[in-house]
Design a protein around this motif. Sequence first.
Motif, PDB file in Angstrom:
ATOM      1  N   SER A  78       0.186 -31.984   7.000  1.00 35.26           N
ATOM      2  CA  SER A  78      -0.489 -31.213   5.963  1.00 35.26           C
ATOM      3  C   SER A  78      -1.427 -30.186   6.593  1.00 35.26           C
ATOM      4  CB  SER A  78      -1.278 -32.144   5.039  1.00 35.26           C
ATOM      5  OG  SER A  78      -2.276 -32.836   5.792  1.00 35.26           O
ATOM      6  N   THR A  79      -1.919 -29.273   5.778  1.00 30.21           N
ATOM      7  CA  THR A  79      -2.850 -28.241   6.247  1.00 30.21           C
ATOM      8  C   THR A  79      -4.086 -28.887   6.856  1.00 30.21           C
ATOM      9  OG1 THR A  79      -2.096 -26.766   4.501  1.00 30.21           O
ATOM     10  CG2 THR A  79      -4.181 -26.212   5.561  1.00 30.21           C
ATOM     11  N   ALA A  80      -4.405 -28.500   8.081  1.00 30.07           N
ATOM     12  CA  ALA A  80      -5.594 -28.974   8.804  1.00 30.07           C
ATOM     13  C   ALA A  80      -5.595 -30.484   9.004  1.00 30.07           C
ATOM     14  CB  ALA A  80      -6.878 -28.534   8.091  1.00 30.07           C
ATOM     15  N   GLY A  81      -4.462 -31.151   8.786  1.00 30.66           N
ATOM     16  CA  GLY A  81      -4.404 -32.590   8.917  1.00 30.66           C
ATOM     17  C   GLY A  81      -3.714 -33.039  10.186  1.00 30.66           C
ATOM     18  N   ALA A  82      -4.069 -34.247  10.650  1.00 33.17           N
ATOM     19  CA  ALA A  82      -3.432 -34.826  11.831  1.00 33.17           C
ATOM     20  C   ALA A  82      -3.029 -36.272  11.580  1.00 33.17           C
ATOM     21  CB  ALA A  82      -4.375 -34.737  13.032  1.00 33.17           C
ATOM     22  N   ASP A  83      -2.994 -36.666  10.309  1.00 26.89           N
ATOM     23  CA  ASP A  83      -2.598 -38.033   9.966  1.00 26.89           C
ATOM     24  C   ASP A  83      -1.119 -38.062   9.584  1.00 26.89           C
ATOM     25  OD1 ASP A  83      -5.190 -39.032  10.328  1.00 26.89           O
ATOM     26  OD2 ASP A  83      -5.764 -38.479   8.272  1.00 26.89           O
ATOM     27  N   ARG A  86       2.562 -33.022  24.688  1.00 23.07           N
ATOM     28  CA  ARG A  86       2.224 -31.620  24.965  1.00 23.07           C
ATOM     29  C   ARG A  86       1.755 -30.977  23.668  1.00 23.07           C
ATOM     30  NH1 ARG A  86       7.740 -30.415  28.214  1.00 23.07           N
ATOM     31  NH2 ARG A  86       8.622 -30.574  26.118  1.00 23.07           N
ATOM     32  N   PHE A  87       0.930 -29.962  23.781  1.00 19.38           N
ATOM     33  CA  PHE A  87       0.423 -29.318  22.572  1.00 19.38           C
ATOM     34  C   PHE A  87       0.355 -27.813  22.800  1.00 19.38           C
ATOM     35  CE2 PHE A  87      -2.906 -31.023  25.211  1.00 19.38           C
ATOM     36  CZ  PHE A  87      -3.865 -30.025  25.322  1.00 19.38           C
ATOM     37  N   HIS A  88       0.691 -27.068  21.745  1.00 14.00           N
ATOM     38  CA  HIS A  88       0.931 -25.634  21.880  1.00 14.00           C
ATOM     39  C   HIS A  88       0.186 -24.773  20.874  1.00 14.00           C
ATOM     40  CE1 HIS A  88       4.279 -27.196  24.270  1.00 14.00           C
ATOM     41  NE2 HIS A  88       4.693 -27.848  23.205  1.00 14.00           N
ATOM     42  N   GLY A  89      -0.562 -25.375  19.965  1.00 12.61           N
ATOM     43  CA  GLY A  89      -1.229 -24.575  18.950  1.00 12.61           C
ATOM     44  C   GLY A  89      -0.215 -23.813  18.108  1.00 12.61           C
ATOM     45  N   GLU A  90      -0.475 -22.529  17.926  1.00  7.87           N
ATOM     46  CA  GLU A  90       0.379 -21.684  17.084  1.00  7.87           C
ATOM     47  C   GLU A  90       1.409 -20.894  17.883  1.00  7.87           C
ATOM     48  OE1 GLU A  90      -2.223 -17.751  16.359  1.00  7.87           O
ATOM     49  OE2 GLU A  90      -3.336 -19.626  16.095  1.00  7.87           O
ATOM     50  N   ARG A  91       1.554 -21.187  19.181  1.00  5.48           N
ATOM     51  CA  ARG A  91       2.325 -20.327  20.072  1.00  5.48           C
ATOM     52  C   ARG A  91       3.828 -20.315  19.791  1.00  5.48           C
ATOM     53  NH1 ARG A  91       0.406 -18.480  24.940  1.00  5.48           N
ATOM     54  NH2 ARG A  91       2.446 -18.830  25.880  1.00  5.48           N
ATOM     55  N   THR A 118      -9.028 -23.829  17.706  1.00  2.00           N
ATOM     56  CA  THR A 118      -8.927 -24.861  16.677  1.00  2.00           C
ATOM     57  C   THR A 118      -7.479 -25.319  16.494  1.00  2.00           C
ATOM     58  OG1 THR A 118     -10.862 -23.984  15.526  1.00  2.00           O
ATOM     59  CG2 THR A 118      -9.365 -25.395  14.255  1.00  2.00           C
ATOM     60  N   ASN A 119      -6.580 -24.358  16.496  1.00  3.07           N
ATOM     61  CA  ASN A 119      -5.166 -24.695  16.312  1.00  3.07           C
ATOM     62  C   ASN A 119      -4.621 -25.520  17.472  1.00  3.07           C
ATOM     63  OD1 ASN A 119      -5.073 -23.390  13.866  1.00  3.07           O
ATOM     64  ND2 ASN A 119      -4.290 -21.466  14.705  1.00  3.07           N
ATOM     65  N   ARG A 120      -5.069 -25.198  18.679  1.00  2.00           N
ATOM     66  CA  ARG A 120      -4.603 -25.975  19.823  1.00  2.00           C
ATOM     67  C   ARG A 120      -5.101 -27.414  19.741  1.00  2.00           C
ATOM     68  NH1 ARG A 120      -3.943 -24.117  25.964  1.00  2.00           N
ATOM     69  NH2 ARG A 120      -2.330 -22.993  24.851  1.00  2.00           N
ATOM     70  N   GLU A 121      -6.363 -27.581  19.380  1.00  2.00           N
ATOM     71  CA  GLU A 121      -6.903 -28.930  19.250  1.00  2.00           C
ATOM     72  C   GLU A 121      -6.198 -29.701  18.136  1.00  2.00           C
ATOM     73  OE1 GLU A 121      -9.127 -32.420  19.488  1.00  2.00           O
ATOM     74  OE2 GLU A 121      -8.646 -30.843  20.929  1.00  2.00           O
ATOM     75  N   LEU A 122      -5.881 -29.023  17.037  1.00  2.00           N
ATOM     76  CA  LEU A 122      -5.184 -29.665  15.937  1.00  2.00           C
ATOM     77  C   LEU A 122      -3.777 -30.105  16.359  1.00  2.00           C
ATOM     78  CD1 LEU A 122      -5.433 -30.485  12.983  1.00  2.00           C
ATOM     79  CD2 LEU A 122      -4.655 -28.186  12.347  1.00  2.00           C
ATOM     80  N   SER A 123      -3.104 -29.261  17.100  1.00  2.00           N
ATOM     81  CA  SER A 123      -1.760 -29.627  17.569  1.00  2.00           C
ATOM     82  C   SER A 123      -1.829 -30.809  18.534  1.00  2.00           C
ATOM     83  CB  SER A 123      -1.076 -28.421  18.221  1.00  2.00           C
ATOM     84  OG  SER A 123      -1.695 -28.061  19.435  1.00  2.00           O
ATOM     85  N   GLY A 152       3.207 -30.938  19.976  1.00  2.00           N
ATOM     86  CA  GLY A 152       2.405 -30.675  18.800  1.00  2.00           C
ATOM     87  C   GLY A 152       2.277 -29.184  18.524  1.00  2.00           C
ATOM     88  N   HIS A 153       2.315 -28.813  17.232  1.00  2.00           N
ATOM     89  CA  HIS A 153       2.260 -27.407  16.818  1.00  2.00           C
ATOM     90  C   HIS A 153       1.361 -27.254  15.595  1.00  2.00           C
ATOM     91  CE1 HIS A 153       5.771 -26.359  19.376  1.00  2.00           C
ATOM     92  NE2 HIS A 153       6.187 -27.573  19.045  1.00  2.00           N
ATOM     93  N   SER A 154       0.921 -26.037  15.378  1.00  2.00           N
ATOM     94  CA  SER A 154       0.143 -25.707  14.187  1.00  2.00           C
ATOM     95  C   SER A 154       0.670 -24.400  13.601  1.00  2.00           C
ATOM     96  CB  SER A 154      -1.337 -25.552  14.538  1.00  2.00           C
ATOM     97  OG  SER A 154      -1.546 -24.340  15.260  1.00  2.00           O
ATOM     98  N   ASP A 155       0.172 -24.058  12.391  1.00  2.00           N
ATOM     99  CA  ASP A 155       0.419 -22.710  11.890  1.00  2.00           C
ATOM    100  C   ASP A 155      -0.691 -21.792  12.420  1.00  2.00           C
ATOM    101  OD1 ASP A 155      -1.874 -23.080  10.317  1.00  2.00           O
ATOM    102  OD2 ASP A 155      -0.711 -23.683   8.559  1.00  2.00           O
TER     103      ASP A 155
END
Length: 302
Positions: free
Chosen positions: A180-185, A253-258, A224-229, A214-217
């Motif tokens: 979900s938006t801004a969620g990590a659960d 691995r985490f990539h944020g919005e990339r 912030t997006n990288r930490e969220l991912s 991990g990815h984000s929009d």
Amino acid sequence: MRLPLLVLASLLAAPTACALTFQTRLERVEWQVQGDRFECRLAQPVTGLGTGEFVRRAGEEAVFRLRSQERWFGDGSATLLAAAAPWQPNRSDIALGQVRIRAGEVVFDSSPYQAGRLLSGLLEGRSPVVRHRTRHGSEPLEVRLLPARFASAYEEYLACSSRLLPVNFDQIRQTQLPFSTAGADLDDAAKARLDLVLQFLAADPSVNRIYLDGHSDNSGDRLTNRELSRRRALAVRDYLMANGIDESSITVRFHGERYPLVANSSPANRAKNRRVTLQLEREVVASATEEQRPLPAGARAL
């Protein structure tokens, strides 16, 4: 070697006018059932040709397949029928359309619909029949399976099918888990998908590497997006570990919005980009000098 095979096939086959016919004698017909949690097979050897078999993989419907070490069939498409038996004069053959011939031991795979009709036809005493032409000379060619002793073998095949896993490796080797938006659960749908992965891993020890990306929009700033991912990927890792997966087999691995799947141009598209991609791999045991699998540009591993 082909001339003796041709003679043998002609002697043992039921005659069809002006056609080379492969068919096992009635008294020699046998159905063979083999399988495990990944695949079930119901097969009849065909004298002089190879095998006709129904193959059902975990997570899929059955297909009908013809195997032959010799390349008897010409190029193009063959006709598939559920043929009435000679002692069923009031029945006509059921045409099931075409199958594409290909080179190799597996001559063709039918569609699941065609396989289902063939199976129901066998229960009614019908014969799966393949009609085409020979590779050399374009003479008519027919392959016929017989329904003798089918019912008991079919029961065994159904029992095997009931034990199949709900998914196969190709279906879960790369799995997208949305967030979900801004969620990590993890929501219930993501947990249900991970439970399928866990069930498969318990049955197949050859899968020994799990990669979590991990990815984000692009809704927040890049940090912030990288930490969220990162938090999303860790949530998946923790769920796997809580259910018995060794941490040493997991790479996070985490990539944020990339690396968006689609352009972040609408709420629906941004929802597709908020995800963890789970990838399963079968690997040989790494040697001391083997380098770690390379990361995408800009990625970080924990």
